[in-house]
Motif scaffolding. Structure first.
Motif, PDB file in Angstrom:
ATOM      1  N   UNK A 220       0.803  -1.230   0.032  1.00 23.20           N
ATOM      2  CA  UNK A 220       0.117  -0.082  -0.071  1.00 23.20           C
ATOM      3  C   UNK A 220       0.976   1.187  -0.188  1.00 23.20           C
ATOM      4  N   UNK A 221       2.167   1.068   0.485  1.00 19.97           N
ATOM      5  CA  UNK A 221       3.104   2.296   0.414  1.00 19.97           C
ATOM      6  C   UNK A 221       3.486   2.732  -0.865  1.00 19.97           C
ATOM      7  N   UNK A 222       3.187   1.652  -1.828  1.00 25.18           N
ATOM      8  CA  UNK A 222       3.601   1.935  -3.343  1.00 25.18           C
ATOM      9  C   UNK A 222       2.391   2.242  -4.092  1.00 25.18           C
ATOM     10  N   UNK A 223       1.150   1.398  -3.887  1.00 28.51           N
ATOM     11  CA  UNK A 223       0.146   1.458  -4.753  1.00 28.51           C
ATOM     12  C   UNK A 223      -0.394   3.110  -4.794  1.00 28.51           C
ATOM     13  N   UNK A 321      10.309   3.781   4.386  1.00 33.15           N
ATOM     14  CA  UNK A 321      11.655   3.626   3.724  1.00 33.15           C
ATOM     15  C   UNK A 321      11.510   2.995   2.353  1.00 33.15           C
ATOM     16  N   UNK A 322      10.484   1.944   2.623  1.00 33.40           N
ATOM     17  CA  UNK A 322      10.025   1.005   1.463  1.00 33.40           C
ATOM     18  C   UNK A 322       9.542   2.042   0.387  1.00 33.40           C
ATOM     19  N   UNK A 323       8.360   2.796   0.838  1.00 37.54           N
ATOM     20  CA  UNK A 323       7.878   3.688  -0.310  1.00 37.54           C
ATOM     21  C   UNK A 323       8.945   4.584  -0.724  1.00 37.54           C
ATOM     22  N   UNK A 324       9.943   5.516   0.091  1.00 36.06           N
ATOM     23  CA  UNK A 324      10.859   6.064  -0.465  1.00 36.06           C
ATOM     24  C   UNK A 324      11.789   5.879  -1.310  1.00 36.06           C
ATOM     25  N   UNK A 325      12.294   4.583  -1.050  1.00 33.64           N
ATOM     26  CA  UNK A 325      13.231   3.779  -2.201  1.00 33.64           C
ATOM     27  C   UNK A 325      12.511   3.548  -3.295  1.00 33.64           C
TER      28      UNK A 325
END
Length: 387
Positions: A220-223, A321-325
């Motif tokens: 969800x941090x990406x979508x 951090x996952x989303x920022x990467x």
């Protein structure tokens, strides 16, 4: 050599254990050795020309587990194995290792499933100490335990599992190749995945089992990122829930062969979310496909991903951090291209042929040590092993 392969998972199940067992069998056939497989049923009757024997099984949350059975012991006795290969031993594999010790068959156990970590994700944290005690008992009956990463070897040492060595995982860099991106079928797949998206949209994808321990809901941090279309490849017990949690994602289901290779190559960024991977085979397949990787800095990915060179490692529990990467890579096409090229170069030397020959060397070592031990027993210098 005559190699008895006892595995906790086999076809038609699709997971890391099954994949590595198939590649081992392919290599044994290539080198002219004999093998047999014992696995949970239902399963195909043969693979690579080798017979496959089923034992009774039951299903739990999408996993099919074999039930220890007298048939396994009979199969081992009838085959006359020179060495036992126990893949991810826990139940069926434990019985095989105990029987091999009694029959003085040299054995190699391959540790590749973090059962204790999975138990925690299924709300069974209280069982973790007992699971590790059981694994210590199981692996104490193996002449050698192979682990796929430095982190896993350290975990085994921490619970006093001895006689260990590193054995990694190979990758088929011919099947998983960047050329699929520009092929007619590859372009058609990208066009389909990008349907309805604005120009410049970046495809970010996950490949793997859809189950609680994989933590795919973290995507969800990406979508929610603008200019990103999420692609999910795989199946499992969490699929329905994930489709509700990730409504904008494209779910392609389970893919194999050329379809899977095209799906990898169609991506711009590959992302992994699980924190209990003893290796991370999908990371290698993405890198072979020329795709930069974002993965947690835990377990197997620490050995696979060169942070800042072939992708990014993020703190394992930090969804931000996952989303920022992912966002950083989505914003820089040139950087993605550099990392994708570097990733492919990194995995090219990791062929299954090289890893298969290394495994044969481990088989030979345990057989030689067993013969030397038996010679000392005959001479009266050692007490016999019991267990």
């Amino acid at each position: 050599m005559r190699v008895a392969v006892v595995t906790e998972s086999f076809l038609p199940a699709a997971n890391g254990v099954t994949t590595s067992v198939l590649r081992v069998l392919d290599h044994l056939a290539l080198r002219g050795h004999e093998a047999m497989v014992v696995c949970p049923g239902p399963a195909p009757h043969q693979y690579a020309g080798f017979p496959v024997a089923e034992v009774p099984s039951f299903s739990y949350r999408g996993f099919r587990a074999g039930v220890p059975s007298p048939a396994l012991v009979r199969q081992l006795g009838a085959f006359g194995a020179d060495v036992l290969h126990a893949a991810a031993p826990f139940g069926l594999g434990a019985q095989a290792l105990f029987a091999a010790r009694r029959r003085r068959i040299p054995s190699v156990a391959v540790f590749q499933t973090d059962v204790a970590g999975f138990a925690r994700k299924y709300g069974l944290s209280a069982t973790t100490p007992g699971i590790w005690r059981w694994l210590q008992t199981v692996h104490s009956h193996a002449d050698l335990t192979l682990a796929p990463s430095r982190a896993t070897l350290a975990d085994l040492a921490a619970v006093d599992i001895e006689r260990t060595a590193w054995w990694g995982r190979g990758v088929d860099a011919e099947t998983y190749h960047p050329r699929h991106r520009a092929s007619p079928a590859g372009r058609a797949l990208r066009d389909r995945l990008l349907t309805g998206s604005p120009p410049g949209t970046v495809l970010v994808g996950y490949v793997g089992r859809l189950a609680p321990e994989k933590r795919v809901e973290r995507l969800t941090a990406v979508a929610s990122q603008p200019g990103v279309r999420l692609v999910v490849v795989g199946d499992g017990p969490s699929r329905a829930a994930l489709e509700r949690e990730l409504p904008g994602a494209v779910f392609l289901g389970r893919l194999d062969g050329d379809e899977l290779a095209r799906a990898y190559a169609a991506l711009d960024v590959f992302v992994h979310t699980g924190t209990h991977e003893t290796f991370g085979q999908t990371l290698q397949e993405a890198m072979a496909s020329g795709v930069p990787v974002v993965a947690p800095a835990a377990g197997g990915p620490l050995d696979v991903v060169a942070d800042g060179e072939t992708g990014h490692l993020y703190p394992p529990e930090d969804d931000g951090a996952l989303g920022r990467a992912v966002a950083a890579l989505a914003a820089e096409p040139a950087r993605r291209a550099r990392m994708g090229e570097a990733g492919r170069r990194r995995v090219l030397p990791r062929s299954w042929t090289a890893l298969g020959d290394a495994l044969l060397g481990h088989y030979t070592d345990v057989i030689d040590r067993a013969e030397a031990r038996d010679a000392r027993l005959v001479a009266g210098f050692e007490r016999p092993l019991v267990g």
